[in-house]
Design an enzyme around this catalytic site. Structure first.
Site, PDB file in Angstrom:
ATOM      1  N   ASN A 180      31.845  47.985  27.838  1.00 65.46           N
ATOM      2  CA  ASN A 180      31.792  47.896  26.372  1.00 65.46           C
ATOM      3  C   ASN A 180      33.201  48.192  25.867  1.00 65.46           C
ATOM      4  O   ASN A 180      33.705  49.294  26.081  1.00 65.46           O
ATOM      5  CB  ASN A 180      30.801  48.945  25.833  1.00 65.46           C
ATOM      6  CG  ASN A 180      30.869  49.052  24.314  1.00 65.46           C
ATOM      7  OD1 ASN A 180      31.326  48.131  23.646  1.00 65.46           O
ATOM      8  ND2 ASN A 180      30.445  50.191  23.793  1.00 65.46           N
ATOM      9  N   LYS A 184      25.305  46.935  15.333  1.00 71.40           N
ATOM     10  CA  LYS A 184      25.140  48.135  14.511  1.00 71.40           C
ATOM     11  C   LYS A 184      26.405  48.983  14.427  1.00 71.40           C
ATOM     12  O   LYS A 184      26.784  49.484  13.371  1.00 71.40           O
ATOM     13  CB  LYS A 184      23.982  48.977  15.037  1.00 71.40           C
ATOM     14  CG  LYS A 184      23.676  50.200  14.205  1.00 71.40           C
ATOM     15  CD  LYS A 184      23.234  49.818  12.809  1.00 71.40           C
ATOM     16  CE  LYS A 184      22.996  50.966  11.865  1.00 71.40           C
ATOM     17  NZ  LYS A 184      22.787  50.569  10.487  1.00 71.40           N
TER      18      LYS A 184
END
Ligand code: AGP
Length: 612
Positions: free
Chosen positions: A101, A607
Site C-alpha cells: 500500500n 476512504k
C-alpha cells in the site's frame, strides 16, 4: 489507500484474510488478491480485478488452504486496475510474494538497475519492482529479513507491505513508511491489517507500526525492528470500538447508517467536555497547548476534501467568536507552498482517518517550521493523531462509507468546542452568550433527529433531479462551506457535476450556467445574510433556474421564492452548518440510490488517501 491483511497462526488463513479484505474494501476496490503458504510450503495465490466478493466466488478455496497468508484490496496508482496488476506480486523466481500500500517513487531507477542484473518484469507496477529488489538481496544474503531491510533502504516513497518468502515459509515480514500498518495479537495467532477493521473480530490487542519500522511475525512470536536493524519495543494498545459499530446494523448502506448516527455521534463529541451550566469547555487533549491557543497570533486550519470544508467553517467560528486571525489551507498545497510560519502560530490539522498523506505531510511541514500542531481526528491511534503536539478526538465512531457525513458534523462540533474554550478565555464570548450557546448545544442532537426522522421527504425531490447533469449549491457566511460540502457529497456518490459557491459570487460568472435545467440549492437560514440570499434566489429565478431551498421551520417567506423546500429547525449561526449539512447528505444519498450508484464505495474513490 489499499487494504492489506495477513494471518499467521493455527487456523486456516484464507477465510480470515477474505473477511478482513471485505472489511477494508472501503480503502480501495479496484482489484483483490490473496497468497497462502500451504502444508507443503508452496505459495499459492489468486488475484483478480474487481471486488473481493467477486474474487471469492471465482476459485476453489481448498486449493488455497494454509495457516500463513497475505491479502490485498487495491486502489490503483501505478498500472491500471486489471488482473495482472492486482496484488500480490512476485519476484521473477517466485520466491518473494508481496502486497503493498503506497507508492515506490524511484521504482523506475530500481527497475533499470534490476534489469541490468537480469531481472524480468511482467506487470506495470512499482510493487513488482520491490519484490524483485528483495529477491536481489535475498540471493546475496540468503536471509529474508536482511533482504527486506536492505531493499527498503533503497526505496524512496511510501509503503505498507506484507511479504512471504518460499525459502523461509514460517514467517510474514511487514514494514511501514507513510502508509498505516498494524497487527493484532490473538491467542496463538497474529492478524496484520492496514486498520483495525480487519482485526477487531479476532482481538482488541494491537500494535501500531511507526514509520521506518518492520516486524518479523511467526506463529508464536514477533520481533519489531527499525529498517536500520535496531530492536524496538512497542506498547500493546486496545481498539476502542466494537464489531457491531462497523456492521450495517440493518441499514441498506453504511452512509445512511452514519447519517442517522449523527445525533448520538455529536453527543459523543461534546460528552464530558462542556459544563452546560456555565458553557465552560475543557478539552483534555489540548491542556498541554491551551496557553499557546489562547495567545495564538494566528491559527491555520488545514485538511483535505470534507475536512477542508470543516476548516473553512472553523475559520468563520474562530474569527467571529475569538477574534484570532485564521487562515485555511489545502494540505496538499500547504506542504509545497513554503508557507510563512511563525513559532507562535498554531496549525490545526483536521482528518477523519488520521492517515491522509497530504495532511500528514502538512503536519510534518508545520512542525519543521516551528508551529504548534493540533489534531482534530476521528480514528484513535492513527498516524496524525500520534504525530501532533496535542489533539482532540471527535469520537464519531467508525465511518465506513467513503462519503464522509458524521465525521464532518462532529469535526464542526469539535471546532465549536475549541472556539468556546478560547473565546471564554480571551473574553471575546460573554458569559450570557456562552450560556446561550451551551443551552442550544444541549438540544442540538434532538434537532438533528427531527431532520433525520423526515428523511423520506427528500426522496421525491431526489426523484425529480436524479437525471440532472449539473447542480449548483449556494450559501453565505457559515454556510458557504456547507454549499461546498453539499456539492462534494453529490459529486462523490452520484457522479453528477456539482459546484458550491458563495451565493454573491454567481453574478461574477457562474450565473451564465443558469437555465431551466439547472437545479440550484440555496442554504437560506434566517440570519443576517437572509435578505441577501433572497435577492440571490431572485436572480436565479429570473433565469428559470430550479430553486431548492434549505430553510428554517419558522420561515414563512421562502415558499414564495422556492420550487422545493427542505426544512430544518432554527438554531444559532455557529451550529447552522451542522443542521444544514444533513438535508444535503440525504439529497445526495437519495439521488445516488435513485441512480443505482454504489454509495458506500463510489467509483475511483477510497476512504483514506494514503498516497499523495
Ligand atoms: C469526503 O467524503 C471524502 N471521503 C474525502 O474528501 C475526505 O474528506 C478526504 O479524503 C479527507 O479525508 P480525512 O478526513 O480522512 O483526512
Amino acid at each position: 489507500m489499499c487494504g492489506i491483511v495477513g494471518y499467521i497462526g493455527k487456523r486456516n488463513s484464507l477465510q480470515i484474510i477474505f473477511d478482513g479484505l471485505k472489511r477494508l474494501e472501503y480503502r480501495g476496490y479496484d482489484s483483490a488478491g490473496v497468497a497462502v503458504i500451504d502444508e507443503d510450503n508452496n505459495i499459492n495465490s489468486f488475484k483478480k480485478a474487481g471486488k473481493v466478493k467477486e474474487l471469492e466466488v471465482e476459485f476453489d478455496k481448498d486449493l488455497l488452504a494454509g495457516k500463513i497468508g497475505i491479502g490485498h484490496t487495491r486502489w490503483a496508482t501505478h498500472g491500471e486496475p486489471n488482473d495482472n496488476n492486482a496484488h500480490p506480486h512476485f519476484d521473477m523466481n517466485k520466491n518473494i510474494t508481496i502486497v503493498h500500500n503506497g507508492i515506490i517513487e524511484n521504482y523506475k531507477t530500481l527497475k533499470k538497475k534490476l534489469s541490468l542484473e537480469g531481472f524480468t518484469f511482467s506487470t506495470d507496477t512499482d510493487t513488482e519492482v520491490l519484490a524483485n529488489l528483495i529477491e536481489f538481496h535475498y540471493k546475496q544474503k540468503g536471509s529474508f529479513e536482511i533482504a527486506v531491510r536492505l531493499a527498503l533502504t533503497e526505496v524512496e516513497g511510501t509503503y505498507g507491505i506484507a511479504c512471504l518468502c518460499k525459502s523461509e515459509p514460517d514467517k510474514i515480514i511487514i514494514a511501514r513508511m507513510g502508509s498505516p500498518l498494524m497487527f493484532g495479537l490473538g491467542k496463538d495467532e497474529i492478524i496484520v491489517s492496514s486498520d483495525a477493521a480487519a482485526i477487531i473480530n479476532h482481538t482488541k490487542n494491537v500494535i501500531y507500526l511507526e514509520d521506518g519500522e518492520m516486524a518479523i511475525l511467526k506463529k508464536d512470536s514477533f520481533q519489531i525492528k527499525t529498517i536500520e536493524d535496531e530492536d524496538i519495543y512497542r506498547e500493546v494498545q486496545k481498539i476502542e470500538y466494537d464489531l457491531e459499530e462497523i456492521e450495517k446494523g440493518g441499514f441498506e448502506h453504511f452512509m445512511l447508517k452514519e447519517i442517522c448516527e449523527q445525533p448520538e455521534a455529536i453527543r459523543n463529541t461534546y460528552r464530558g467536555r462542556i459544563n452546560f451550566e456555565t458553557g465552560v469547555v475543557k478539552l483534555g487533549g489540548l491542556e498541554s497547548v491551551k496557553e499557546k491557543l489562547f495567545n495564538a497570533k494566528r491559527i491555520i486550519l488545514t485538511g483535505c476534501g470534507t475536512a477542508w470544508h470543516a476548516a473553512l467553517v472553523g475559520e468563520y467560528m474562530l474569527e467571529q467568536y475569538c477574534r484570532i486571525p485564521t487562515e485555511v489551507e489545502y494540505a496538499s498545497e500547504f506542504r509545497y507552498r513554503n508557507p510563512i510560519i511563525n513559532k507562535d502560530d498554531i496549525v490545526i490539522l483536521i482528518s477523519q482517518s488520521g492517515e491522509t498523506a497530504d495532511t500528514h505531510a502538512a503536519l510534518k511541514e508545520a512542525k519543521k517550521l516551528g508551529a504548534t500542531t493540533v489534531g482534530i481526528v476521528n480514528v484513535v491511534g492513527s498516524t496524525i493523531a500520534r504525530a501532533v503536539d496535542a489533539g482532540t478526538y471527535i469520537h464519531a465512531g467508525p465511518e465506513i462509507g467513503v462519503a464522509s457525513t458524521k465525521a464532518f458534523t462532529c469535526q464542526l462540533m469539535s471546532l465549536a468546542l475549541i472556539t468556546l474554550m478560547i473565546g471564554k478565555n480571551k473574553g471575546t464570548i460573554s458569559e450570557s452568550e456562552l450560556k446561550e450557546i451551551a443551552d442550544e448545544l444541549k438540544v442540538l442532537p434532538d434537532k438533528m433527529k427531527q431532520i433525520i426522522d423526515k428523511r423520506n421527504d427528500y426522496k421525491f425531490i431526489a426523484e425529480e433531479f436524479k437525471d440532472s447533469r449539473n447542480f449548483l449549491y449556494l450559501g453565505r457566511g457559515f454556510n458557504f462551506p456547507v454549499a461546498l460540502e453539499g456539492a462534494l457529497k453529490l459529486k462523490e456518490i452520484s457522479y453528477i457535476h456539482a459546484e458550491g459557491y458563495p451565493a454573491a459570487e454567481m453574478k461574477h460568472g457562474p450565473i451564465a450556467l443558469i437555465d431551466e435545467n439547472m437545479p440550484v440549492v440555496f442554504i437560506a437560514p434566517k440570519d443576517k445574510t437572509y435578505d441577501k440570499i433572497i435577492s440571490n434566489i431572485e436572480e436565479i429565478k429570473a433565469r428559470k433556474g430550479k430553486i431548492i431551498s434549505i430553510a428554517t421551520e419558522d420561515d414563512n417567506e421562502i415558499q414564495n421564492y422556492s420550487d422545493y423546500i427542505l426544512r430544518v429547525p432554527n438554531t444559532l449561526p455557529i451550529f447552522s452548518p451542522i443542521l444544514n449539512s444533513i438535508p444535503l447528505q440525504f439529497l445526495s444519498y437519495y439521488i445516488a440510490t435513485a441512480r443505482d450508484c454504489n454509495v458506500d464505495q463510489p467509483r475511483n474513490l477510497a476512504k483514506s488517501v494514503t498516497v499523495e
